[in-house]
Enzyme design. Structure first.
Site, PDB file in Angstrom:
ATOM      1  N   ARG A 277      14.573  74.452  47.175  1.00  0.00           N
ATOM      2  CA  ARG A 277      14.155  74.031  45.832  1.00  0.00           C
ATOM      3  C   ARG A 277      12.641  74.124  45.620  1.00  0.00           C
ATOM      4  O   ARG A 277      12.185  74.632  44.605  1.00  0.00           O
ATOM      5  CB  ARG A 277      14.615  72.573  45.629  1.00  0.00           C
TER       6      ARG A 277
ATOM      7  N   PRO B  76      12.564  74.670  53.123  1.00  0.00           N
ATOM      8  CA  PRO B  76      12.654  74.376  51.693  1.00  0.00           C
ATOM      9  C   PRO B  76      13.392  75.450  50.917  1.00  0.00           C
ATOM     10  O   PRO B  76      13.219  76.640  51.166  1.00  0.00           O
ATOM     11  CB  PRO B  76      11.183  74.335  51.257  1.00  0.00           C
TER      12      PRO B  76
ATOM     13  N   CYS C 176      35.451  75.212  27.976  1.00  0.00           N
ATOM     14  CA  CYS C 176      36.437  74.321  27.372  1.00  0.00           C
ATOM     15  C   CYS C 176      36.676  73.067  28.202  1.00  0.00           C
ATOM     16  O   CYS C 176      37.791  72.815  28.681  1.00  0.00           O
ATOM     17  CB  CYS C 176      37.727  75.084  27.131  1.00  0.00           C
TER      18      CYS C 176
ATOM     19  N   ARG D 230      24.407  72.288  37.450  1.00  0.00           N
ATOM     20  CA  ARG D 230      23.793  71.054  37.966  1.00  0.00           C
ATOM     21  C   ARG D 230      23.958  69.834  37.040  1.00  0.00           C
ATOM     22  O   ARG D 230      24.275  68.741  37.525  1.00  0.00           O
ATOM     23  CB  ARG D 230      22.312  71.277  38.305  1.00  0.00           C
TER      24      ARG D 230
ATOM     25  N   TYR E 124      26.043  67.091  39.015  1.00  0.00           N
ATOM     26  CA  TYR E 124      25.294  65.954  39.577  1.00  0.00           C
ATOM     27  C   TYR E 124      24.721  65.035  38.501  1.00  0.00           C
ATOM     28  O   TYR E 124      23.964  64.119  38.810  1.00  0.00           O
ATOM     29  CB  TYR E 124      24.107  66.459  40.405  1.00  0.00           C
TER      30      TYR E 124
HETATM   31  N1  LLP Z   1      18.476  73.367  55.059  1.00  0.00           N
HETATM   32  C1  LLP Z   1      19.774  73.033  55.061  1.00  0.00           C
HETATM   33  C2  LLP Z   1      20.499  73.001  56.326  1.00  0.00           C
HETATM   34  C3  LLP Z   1      20.407  72.732  53.850  1.00  0.00           C
HETATM   35  O1  LLP Z   1      21.692  72.390  53.856  1.00  0.00           O
HETATM   36  C4  LLP Z   1      19.685  72.776  52.635  1.00  0.00           C
HETATM   37  C5  LLP Z   1      20.320  72.444  51.360  1.00  0.00           C
HETATM   38  C6  LLP Z   1      18.328  73.153  52.678  1.00  0.00           C
HETATM   39  C7  LLP Z   1      17.757  73.427  53.920  1.00  0.00           C
HETATM   40  C8  LLP Z   1      17.463  73.275  51.459  1.00  0.00           C
HETATM   41  O2  LLP Z   1      17.385  72.124  50.705  1.00  0.00           O
HETATM   42  P1  LLP Z   1      16.324  72.061  49.499  1.00  0.00           P
HETATM   43  O3  LLP Z   1      14.958  72.234  50.098  1.00  0.00           O
HETATM   44  O4  LLP Z   1      16.626  73.150  48.564  1.00  0.00           O
HETATM   45  O5  LLP Z   1      16.529  70.740  48.892  1.00  0.00           O
HETATM   46  N2  LLP Z   1      23.151  72.145  45.022  1.00  0.00           N
HETATM   47  C9  LLP Z   1      22.291  70.978  45.163  1.00  0.00           C
HETATM   48  C10 LLP Z   1      21.448  71.068  46.402  1.00  0.00           C
HETATM   49  C11 LLP Z   1      22.245  71.222  47.665  1.00  0.00           C
HETATM   50  C12 LLP Z   1      21.430  71.436  48.876  1.00  0.00           C
HETATM   51  C13 LLP Z   1      22.258  71.727  50.072  1.00  0.00           C
HETATM   52  N3  LLP Z   1      21.510  72.001  51.248  1.00  0.00           N
HETATM   53  C14 LLP Z   1      21.456  70.819  43.901  1.00  0.00           C
HETATM   54  O6  LLP Z   1      21.603  71.632  42.982  1.00  0.00           O
HETATM   55  O7  LLP Z   1      20.676  69.893  43.790  1.00  0.00           O
END
Ligand code: LLP
Length: 428
Positions: free
Chosen positions: A288, A286, A355, A324, A328
């Site tokens: 996020r 995790p 800008c 973000r 997105y």
């Molecule tokens: N493991 C791998 C291999 C990943 O590519 C990612 C995220 C994670 C774990 C962790 O994912 P999480 O638990 O944070 O969801 N910039 C985007 C999120 C991109 C996530 C990319 N990979 C946003 O702001 O929502």
């Protein structure tokens, strides 16, 4: 009429002013200026422990790999390490920051994509476990060194996520190996005398529903069984990735850890026994979930502008500071930190100093009457907030303050104008 806003820990309404982890955000903004990221150490620790406890109650061998990309502030990395976290890294830079903040190489896993040979050499020299994303990466790695632990990222053909950019498995995904290709990769690794193995998937990011995990874990385990039976490999770990969502919108529910434990972890344990896979660690990655709600962004209102169609609240943070919403279309709650008791009066766009017309932190948002000089707090910015910020429009990056052991501490100083040019060379 005074209103009482529903705030979640570590936010508090003290007589109409927002407090974060016990501190007045107004005073923090006065002391450190804005735009300012404020992080709560306590909330990060609480998030880690809530998740870890829910998992370990259902299966004894658990590892939580923190996905450094969400927030790679060294103090954040260090705090999670002190809780017992491992580290999910995607670049030599993240490995370097992990090492700097005290993670030993055996506590890191590198999951790259489109990896260069010199990066593979860096990983081999650092003795970090590598999770390969292609047969090409594996072949090139084995020419350099035999890694201490090798894992293959599987595409379980089930993906999920809050936005198409964040779905990282399924038929169209660039990530991972499909079943038959994975079997070949493990056979290659075994032939090259790799001794220790893992298997991995990461299906996407911002997933609030447990169902995609149920299906994808089933698929991953069926592939693990084939690799075990057909290639003769024992797995030290089975990594089911990260992606656990957090509520951003008022109507969003919390990620249901109890359902995850009963529908994913329980069956995982059952299948691992049924398939004779031994006692592998169940790993999660995790980002996020651990850091998102542990941070807010403070930003000051510079300009209020009314046009025939809209009211624009111009603040000092734009998509250079938090990308973000622009990238997105993500929703982040915005509150007027010095007017918590005032009822929402009008609908505004909260826009930044960049800008481009896409530079909005919030669109058509109901807010109290906002005036120049007001202080806004943008919530849930601890994940992919600072880490995705940029110097676009030649704006120095924001500062980060952490509420740590009962006091605010500057954990990243505000960039200055010089920082914009520090790596440039003036042509003759
Ligand atoms: N493991 C791998 C291999 C990943 O590519 C990612 C995220 C994670 C774990 C962790 O994912 P999480 O638990 O944070 O969801 N910039 C985007 C999120 C991109 C996530 C990319 N990979 C946003 O702001 O929502």
């Amino acid at each position: 009429m005074m209103v009482k806003r529903k705030l979640r820990e570590p936010l508090e309404d003290r007589k109409g002013t927002l407090f974060f982890d016990g501190f007045s955000v107004k005073e923090l903004a006065e002391k450190y200026d804005t735009p300012l990221y404020v992080v709560s150490e306590k909330r990060i620790r609480d998030n880690y422990n809530r998740l870890h406890d829910a998992l370990i109650r259902n299966y004894k061998y658990i590892r939580v790999y923190y996905a450094a990309k969400a927030n790679s502030n060294l103090t954040v990395l260090k705090i999670l390490k002190s809780e017992g976290a491992y580290l999910d890294t995607v670049s030599p830079g993240e490995v370097f920051m992990g090492l700097t903040s005290g993670y030993t190489p055996d506590r890191m896993l590198f999951t790259g994509t489109s990896v260069r040979n010199d990066e593979l050499k860096f990983l081999a020299d650092a003795n970090v476990a590598v999770n390969v994303d292609s047969q090409s990466e594996l072949d090139r790695l084995l020419k350099i060194a035999v890694p201490p632990v090798l894992s293959v990222r599987i595409n379980p053909e089930i993906g999920a996520g809050h936005h198409t950019h964040c779905i990282t498995a399924g038929p169209d995904s660039k990530f991972g190996l499909m079943e038959e290709d994975a079997l070949k990769a493990y056979a290659t690794a075994k032939k090259a005398r790799v001794e220790r193995f893992g298997i991995h998937m990461h299906i996407g990011s911002g997933i609030l529903d447990v169902e995609p995990y149920v299906l994808a874990v089933e698929k991953l385990l069926s592939i693990a069984k084939r690799v075990h039976d057909e290639v003769g490999i024992e797995f030290e770990f089975i990594d089911i990735g990260g992606g656990f969502g957090v509520p951003y919108k008022p109507e969003d529910q919390e990620f249901d850890l109890a359902a995850f434990a009963s529908k994913v972890v329980g069956p995982f344990k059952g299948k691992v026994t049924e398939y004779g896979l031994g006692k592998p660690f169940l790993c999660v990655e995790p980002g996020r979930y651990l850091v998102c709600d542990a941070s807010i962004l403070l930003t000051t209102v510079n300009t209020v502008k009314v046009t025939p169609s809209k009211k624009f609240v111009g603040v000092d943070a734009g998509f250079n500071t938090l990308v973000r919403p622009t990238m997105y279309g993500s929703y982040h709650p915005v509150i007027v930190a010095n007017k918590l008791g005032a009822a929402d009066k009008e609908t505004c766009d909260v826009v930044g100093p960049i800008c481009e017309s896409g530079d909005a932190l919030a669109k058509d948002r109901a807010l109290p009457l906002v005036a120049e000089g007001d202080l806004l707090a943008v919530l849930n910015v601890g994940a992919y907030g600072f880490s995705m910020s940029s110097q676009y429009n030649a704006r120095p990056r924001a500062a980060e303050v952490m509420i740590r052991q009962g006091k605010p501490m500057l954990v990243r100083k505000r960039e200055q104008l010089d920082d914009l040019m520090s790596s440039q060379r003036m042509a003759e």
